[in-house]
Design a protein around this motif. Structure first.
Motif, PDB file in Angstrom:
ATOM      1  N   LEU A   1       0.816  -1.209   0.000  1.00 37.93           N
ATOM      2  CA  LEU A   1       0.000   0.000   0.000  1.00 37.93           C
ATOM      3  C   LEU A   1       0.852   1.262   0.000  1.00 37.93           C
ATOM      4  O   LEU A   1       0.519   2.266  -0.650  1.00 37.93           O
ATOM      5  CB  LEU A   1      -0.941   0.012   1.208  1.00 37.93           C
TER       6      LEU A   1
ATOM      7  N   TYR B   1      -6.211  -1.074   6.554  1.00 39.19           N
ATOM      8  CA  TYR B   1      -6.994   0.110   6.236  1.00 39.19           C
ATOM      9  C   TYR B   1      -6.940   1.143   7.366  1.00 39.19           C
ATOM     10  O   TYR B   1      -6.881   2.357   7.132  1.00 39.19           O
ATOM     11  CB  TYR B   1      -8.436  -0.332   5.981  1.00 39.19           C
TER      12      TYR B   1
ATOM     13  N   VAL C   1      -0.929   4.049   7.003  1.00 33.25           N
ATOM     14  CA  VAL C   1      -1.744   3.981   5.789  1.00 33.25           C
ATOM     15  C   VAL C   1      -2.693   5.172   5.736  1.00 33.25           C
ATOM     16  O   VAL C   1      -2.892   5.773   4.672  1.00 33.25           O
ATOM     17  CB  VAL C   1      -2.524   2.655   5.740  1.00 33.25           C
TER      18      VAL C   1
ATOM     19  N   PHE D   1      -2.858   8.284   2.398  1.00 36.15           N
ATOM     20  CA  PHE D   1      -3.892   8.509   1.385  1.00 36.15           C
ATOM     21  C   PHE D   1      -4.758   9.726   1.720  1.00 36.15           C
ATOM     22  O   PHE D   1      -5.057  10.000   2.883  1.00 36.15           O
ATOM     23  CB  PHE D   1      -4.763   7.260   1.245  1.00 36.15           C
TER      24      PHE D   1
ATOM     25  N   ARG E   1     -10.032   7.544   1.776  1.00 37.84           N
ATOM     26  CA  ARG E   1     -10.165   6.099   1.969  1.00 37.84           C
ATOM     27  C   ARG E   1     -11.651   5.745   1.947  1.00 37.84           C
ATOM     28  O   ARG E   1     -12.469   6.502   2.456  1.00 37.84           O
ATOM     29  CB  ARG E   1      -9.567   5.667   3.314  1.00 37.84           C
TER      30      ARG E   1
ATOM     31  N   LEU F   1      -7.428   5.154  -1.387  1.00 34.88           N
ATOM     32  CA  LEU F   1      -7.409   3.735  -1.050  1.00 34.88           C
ATOM     33  C   LEU F   1      -8.858   3.265  -0.951  1.00 34.88           C
ATOM     34  O   LEU F   1      -9.624   3.799  -0.148  1.00 34.88           O
ATOM     35  CB  LEU F   1      -6.694   3.485   0.283  1.00 34.88           C
TER      36      LEU F   1
ATOM     37  N   SER G   1      -2.304   5.530  -5.941  1.00 36.21           N
ATOM     38  CA  SER G   1      -3.579   5.044  -5.425  1.00 36.21           C
ATOM     39  C   SER G   1      -3.577   3.516  -5.389  1.00 36.21           C
ATOM     40  O   SER G   1      -2.861   2.854  -6.148  1.00 36.21           O
ATOM     41  CB  SER G   1      -4.736   5.550  -6.279  1.00 36.21           C
ATOM     42  N   ARG G   2      -4.403   2.951  -4.492  1.00 33.18           N
ATOM     43  CA  ARG G   2      -4.443   1.503  -4.314  1.00 33.18           C
ATOM     44  C   ARG G   2      -5.893   1.036  -4.165  1.00 33.18           C
ATOM     45  O   ARG G   2      -6.750   1.752  -3.610  1.00 33.18           O
ATOM     46  CB  ARG G   2      -3.668   1.078  -3.063  1.00 33.18           C
TER      47      ARG G   2
END
Length: 892
Positions: free
Chosen positions: A189, A217, A222, A226, A229, A282, A308-309
């Protein structure tokens, strides 16, 4: 089990319509043709629109089964009476009169069951018309997305997993055993790649996919990585609208307000896309069940090359790989014993110390959960509610699987989802796995033959029944319902297992569907007095077989025995419709003549006790539907050259035979008087001193697997005509063992040639010349070659460029080879190299390590020089950045 019943009935009807011997079926030909047409219509409906037929499935199953029972009973009686004067309609005597009345009663049922099936067909036609099914593509579960509008009352679905943590301090417990998995996911990630990347996580239900995704997440690193999310639970019956609502709600926290009540589907799609555009996002798509779900939302996610993931969690391997086939799949593994105990202890005692007197039994309970996190969490919840003493815990330990399923309805629902999502053609194959004992290693070669004999496989123009069955099994593995235990050298599954809790699901569903009954000692005592009139398949793992002679099961099709005994069924007339007698655990001193009256038998396997030979009687020709005949000696004590099986010449009249598998067949009978070829025969093994004459080759033109053993003093190859092997054009697997007491090892025959389709070659007890090895290397499709107790002329092997173009696995054991000259380009596809018991070979050529496809070098611990050489090759490759090469040392 409607689909399996329809496939089997269609096969029976097709065969009956080809019969011209029996007046009854000639008279019924119009009815049978109509019935076959209706059966194929229903079969197509189940395949194309499975979700529309759930409420009809039980009725279709029962009607199809009843029709098959009637037809096979009538056929059995016609055949049994054809050898005597008269027919079931004409025979005299009180007993004959009784049989005549029963025959007529069954015959009168045929119009009624035909009408029942026709009635179901009319209902299906009505369903299709009312739903305007012709405008809906097969497999669609909702109207086209362009027509979707938001419902008046809708809310995002909640996750079905009990692992989603609701408290911050729950996360540490939830991730016990998954620390390395979490690190791997976080690394992907937060990696440096700026391309939009997919992180697919897959595994069976309850193994912790959602837990892993949720912990990643919610990880602070993480979160910081981002801009946006979003977590979307897709689920089995997903709605594109609800997925959009969830995305919009997630974006609201990072963006301006958006009133979805006033906007259309297209406007919401545009809003989501614009909100994600230019931002690093994400998105988790949790619990995805179909590739269509991804197709429906893929255009929403922009790729701005900003890191981005998208995480996808699923039970289905194909779904995991669909979005981006280049993305590595993260497969969830079962927890080991230590991890299981730690998780159980933390859940039960909330981080406190476990009382010493409970630790031992606690570990037993943890082990019984077989590494499945959800099972551990459920059983921990149960343990938390009982007294913390040994008596209470031991009581739960005795029935862990029952305790898990009985005390957590959610657990059962999670596992059942995998079953309800199965296509109809896979359901009987999956439930069949419940017929094997707990922790049983199921050999695929056996399983495939059983599925085929059951009638589960639809005929196909492009592939054989066996190939279709192997694809079915691979599909069940990809759906995380079946576990691969061992794989073959060519990568195909050799044996498999099912998790205990999945097996429990199989058993409960199988009983619910009237598909299979698991017989235990206690159950036998209970049901024998009343019989088994409604049972079609029996699995008998540990029963008192002496009681089974009292069973009356007029529609039983299958017996699976898993306990050694020297007793069989004494009253086979009670099982006149039997198709499968898998009795390898039952031992006989001679061929069991009592099975010869079972006309419908397709699969027969048993063990014989005799030390010298087992004579198959000529009357075996009565079993004209037999597909598989498997006979093996009782134990290793009798597995010697005196143990032989003798086939009668009548074997050439059994056109349905596909697999003849024996420990030692005393050659084949003379086919000179035979008028039919065994065109369906695919397996023949093991044959002693096999004479491969032109006549024999013509009689078995489609053979795919052949095993031969030669023994003697001064073997003369010309006598065995092995140059004719090249004419077995469909042959894919060939094993030849040679034991010639006059010379050891033995030179191969002069005119060495093999069929071009050969994929696997095993030779034992042979001496190779350089031209022999050139013949091997020239085989265009050869993937696996095993040389055992073989030597090379001059103790030297020199390979040549252009040879072995597709060889993936090379295994050589017990040889005096001293010099091996080769190059990396001489084995362009090699993946697995095994060298064991090489006392004269000082080292493995260094160039072997340069083969780009090579994954494993396997050597025996006794060959220390080869062990050192393999390790040196691995170190050299690591210095070049090749970390994929493994060295495996075998200790035996």
């Amino acid at each position: 089990m409607a689909f399996a019943a329809l496939v089997s009935l269609a096969e029976t009807l097709s065969q009956l319509l080809k019969q011209h011997r029996y007046s009854l079926f000639l008279e019924e030909k119009p009815r049978l043709n109509s019935l076959l047409k209706h059966v194929k219509f229903l079969q197509a409906f189940l395949e194309d629109f499975p979700e529309k037929a759930n409420h009809l499935e039980g009725g279709i199953r029962d009607a199809a089964n009843e029709a098959q029972d009637i037809l096979e009973y009538l056929l059995f009686e016609e055949i049994r009476s054809s050898g005597s004067s008269g027919s079931p309609h004409q025979s005299g005597g009180s007993n004959a009169h009784r049989l005549h009345l029963k025959f007529q009663k069954q015959h009168r049922k045929l119009p009624k069951v035909s009408q029942d099936i026709e009635s179901i067909v009319r209902e299906v036609v009505g369903i299709k018309n009312s739903l305007k099914i012709q405008d809906l593509q097969p497999g669609d579960s909702c109207p086209p997305t362009s027509s979707l509008m938001k419902p008046s009352d809708s809310s995002p679905p909640t996750s079905s997993s009990v692992f989603v943590p609701t408290k911050k301090d729950d996360k540490k417990d939830a991730m016990v055993g998954f620390e390395e998995d979490l690190l791997a996911i976080k690394t992907r990630l937060c990696g440096e790649s700026r391309k939009l990347q997919f992180v697919p996580i897959y595994g069976m239900g309850g193994i912790g996919k959602t837990t892993l995704a949720r912990n990643a997440y919610d990880d602070p690193l993480v979160i910081q990585q981002f801009d946006i999310r979003a977590w979307v639970t897709v689920s089995q019956d997903y709605s594109i609208q609800e997925m959009l609502f969830t995305l919009v709600d997630s974006i609201k926290a990072f963006n301006e307000k958006f009133d979805e009540e006033k906007h259309s589907y297209e406007q919401m799609t545009e809003h989501v896309y614009k909100s994600l555009k230019g931002r690093r996002y994400l998105v988790v798509l949790d619990d995805m069940w179909s590739t269509k779900a991804w197709d429906d939302v893929r255009r929403i996610f922009p790729d701005d090359s900003n890191g981005s993931r998208i995480i996808i969690t699923t039970r289905l391997q194909d779904v995991a790989a669909y979005a981006d086939s280049s993305s590595a799949l993260h497969e969830m593994r079962f927890m080991d014993m230590d991890q299981s105990w730690i998780l159980l202890r933390q859940k039960v005692f909330n981080g406190q110390r476990c009382p010493p007197e409970l630790e031992s039994i606690g570990k037993v309970i943890a082990r019984s959960c077989k590494g499945l996190p959800l099972a551990i969490v459920v059983i921990a919840g149960l343990l938390s509610t009982v007294s913390q003493n040994q008596v209470s815990w031991e009581d739960i330990s005795e029935k862990v699987n029952l305790a898990v399923t009985a005390n957590d309805e959610q657990f059962s629902k999670i596992l059942s989802l995998s079953y309800t999502h199965l296509p109809h053609h896979l359901r009987p194959c999956f439930l069949y796995m419940g017929g094997f004992p707990e922790d049983y290693e199921i050999h695929v070669s056996r399983l495939v033959k059983l599925w085929m004999a059951e009638g589960f496989m639809k005929p196909s123009v492009s592939k054989s029944f066996e190939e279709g069955a192997e694809e079915y099994l691979e599909d069940l593995v990809k759906r995380s319902l079946v576990l691969v235990n061992r794989r073959k050298s060519n990568g195909k599954i050799k044996s498999c297992k099912v998790h205990d809790l999945v097996r429990d699901l199989c058993i409960s569903k199988a009983q619910e569907e009237k598909f299979l009954l698991h017989v235990t000692d206690r159950y036998v005592d209970k049901i024998l007095p009343g019989g088994m009139k409604d049972q079609r398949r029996l699995s008998i793992p540990r029963s008192s077989l002496t009681l089974l002679s009292n069973i009356y099961g007029p529609i039983i099709r299958t017996f699976l025995f898993f306990q050694h005994s020297q007793r069989l069924l004494s009253a086979t007339d009670s099982f006149r419709l039997l198709r499968i007698l898998d009795a390898v655990k039952l031992t006989f001193s001679k061929f069991p003549a009592e099975v010869l009256g079972l006309f419908h038998l397709r699969y027969l396997a048993f063990t014989y006790m005799h030390k010298s030979k087992c004579d198959i009687p000529a009357s075996i020709l009565q079993l004209q539907k037999l597909q598989t005949l498997f006979i093996c000696p009782y134990s290793k004590v009798y597995r010697n050259l005196r143990s032989r099986i003798c086939l009668p010449s009548e074997i050439w009249t059994m056109a349905q035979l596909r697999h003849l598998v024996f420990f030692m067949l005393d050659s084949l009978p003379d086919p000179s008087t035979a008028t039919f070829a065994l065109k369906n025969l695919q397996t023949l093994a093991v044959v002693r001193n096999f004479k491969c004459t032109k006549t024999i080759v013509q009689m078995i033109p489609n053979l795919k697997k052949l095993g031969i053993f030669y023994k003697g003093d001064g073997i003369e190859w010309r006598e065995y005509h092995l140059d004719n092997l090249v004419h077995l054009r469909q042959l894919e697997k060939l094993k030849i063992w040679v034991e010639d007491r006059s010379r050891d090892p033995f030179p191969l025959w002069e005119k060495l040639a093999f069929p071009m389709m050969l994929k696997k070659l095993t030779l034992s007890g042979c001496l190779f010349r350089s031209e022999d090895m050139t013949v091997f290397g020239s085989l265009p499709t050869l993937e696996v070659m095993k040389l055992i107790i073989c030597d090379f002329e001059g103790c030297k092997w020199e390979t040549t460029e252009g040879e072995f173009p597709r060889l993936k696995c090379l295994k050589i054991r017990f040889t005096k080879l001293k010099h091996w000259e080769t190059d990396s380009c001489h084995f362009p596809s090699l993946e697995h190299l095994q060298l064991c018991y090489f006392p004269e070979l000082g080292e493995i050529p260094d160039v072997i390590g340069e083969i780009p496809t090579l994954q494993i070098i396997e050597v025996n611990s006794w060959d220390q020089s080869l062990v050192d050489s393999a390790k040196r090759i691995k170190e050299e490759q690591q210095s070049f950045g090749n970390d994929s090469l493994q060295v495996r040392i075998v200790y035996d």
